[in-house]
Design a protein around this motif. Structure first.
Motif, PDB file in Angstrom:
ATOM      1  N   ASP A  32      56.367  55.113  73.675  1.00  0.00           N
ATOM      2  CA  ASP A  32      55.687  54.444  72.570  1.00  0.00           C
ATOM      3  C   ASP A  32      54.853  53.281  73.104  1.00  0.00           C
ATOM      4  O   ASP A  32      55.255  52.602  74.063  1.00  0.00           O
ATOM      5  N   PRO A  33      53.714  53.011  72.494  1.00  0.00           N
ATOM      6  CA  PRO A  33      52.910  51.863  72.942  1.00  0.00           C
ATOM      7  C   PRO A  33      53.635  50.551  72.683  1.00  0.00           C
ATOM      8  O   PRO A  33      54.356  50.403  71.695  1.00  0.00           O
ATOM      9  N   LEU A  34      53.461  49.589  73.577  1.00  0.00           N
ATOM     10  CA  LEU A  34      54.058  48.274  73.401  1.00  0.00           C
ATOM     11  C   LEU A  34      53.299  47.490  72.328  1.00  0.00           C
ATOM     12  O   LEU A  34      52.088  47.641  72.176  1.00  0.00           O
ATOM     13  N   PRO A  35      53.995  46.630  71.580  1.00  0.00           N
ATOM     14  CA  PRO A  35      53.316  45.865  70.537  1.00  0.00           C
ATOM     15  C   PRO A  35      52.475  44.733  71.132  1.00  0.00           C
ATOM     16  O   PRO A  35      52.678  44.321  72.276  1.00  0.00           O
ATOM     17  N   THR A  36      51.546  44.235  70.348  1.00  0.00           N
ATOM     18  CA  THR A  36      50.785  43.059  70.752  1.00  0.00           C
ATOM     19  C   THR A  36      51.704  41.835  70.714  1.00  0.00           C
ATOM     20  O   THR A  36      52.799  41.876  70.149  1.00  0.00           O
ATOM     21  N   THR A  37      51.243  40.747  71.284  1.00  0.00           N
ATOM     22  CA  THR A  37      52.014  39.505  71.252  1.00  0.00           C
ATOM     23  C   THR A  37      52.258  39.057  69.816  1.00  0.00           C
ATOM     24  O   THR A  37      53.367  38.611  69.472  1.00  0.00           O
TER      25      THR A  37
END
Length: 233
Positions: A32-37
């Motif tokens: 899964d893509p990592l979330p933004t800050t």
């Protein structure tokens, strides 16, 4: 790798002798893509909100708010350790053990070698009447070094549910060693001893249980009947 989400943990750097030189942040993740800050900060805020509600008494409105906060957090990271712990604990609190087991099962994917997490999972599975799954989780927890009185009692009761009185006795002994004032456990061990044909243990368990107080008329009668039947004193 995880099936979903990500987990941040402390990785240990060691020398050849195994001594710890340093601990550094590390990441295990799924595809899964990592979330933004910004999303990660939102995740932490939602978990804090859910934890604050879970830590006290709450009404229906609070429960709805907690579920909303947990849902928002887990939408960002389905394997956030703190969110899963909070979810498991709150569902235990309201006796929804099937839901608690789901949260703890996902937490065990994040912390597969943590005996305390496996004990939590096994306890929730036991209370959800998933005895085979509970036994597997509790035995894995024990193999990793956690021998807790609650887990011993749960394993004993799992064996008794299968009419395996003899198999329950070692676990009952462990539970009673940790909690010798549990009258109910002494009487449970007496019943298991009777089922396993352990006459001395039956009498000893009844005597210990009765000595802890109360009328216990049926248990006293059971002990007297045993003495008459066996000629013991």
């Amino acid at each position: 790798a995880l099936p979903h989400g990500f987990a941040i943990y402390k990785a240990r750097l060691t020398d050849p002798s195994g001594a710890i030189l340093a601990e550094v942040p590390a990441l295990v993740r799924s595809t899964d893509p990592l979330p933004t800050t910004a999303l990660y900060l939102q995740l932490r805020q939602q978990v804090s909100t859910a934890a604050a509600i879970a830590g006290g008494k709450f009404d229906q409105a609070g429960a709805d708010q907690m579920r909303k906060a947990l849902g928002a957090a887990l939408a960002i990271n389905p394997r956030d350790e703190q969110a899963l712990r909070v979810g498991g604990s709150i569902y235990e609190k309201v006796s929804d053990f099937a839901s608690a087991a789901k949260f703890y099962g996902e937490l065990a994917e994040v912390r597969p070698a943590d005996p305390a997490v496996l004990a939590l999972l096994g306890g929730a599975q036991f209370r959800a009447s998933r005895f085979d799954d509970a036994e597997a989780s509790l035995l894995r927890s024990r193999a990793l070094g956690a021998v807790a009185p609650a887990g011993s009692e749960e394993l004993a009761r799992i064996h008794l549910s299968r009419r395996d009185a003899a198999g329950s006795l070692p676990f009952l002994s462990e539970a009673l060693s940790a909690a010798p004032s549990r009258q109910d456990l002494w009487f449970l061990q007496a019943d298991a001893a009777a089922g396993a044909g352990r006459n001395e243990l039956l009498a000893d368990s009844l005597e210990h249980g009765i000595s802890l107080g109360g009328l216990n008329v049926e248990r006293r009668r059971q002990l007297v009947d045993f003495y008459i039947r066996t000629g013991a004193k």
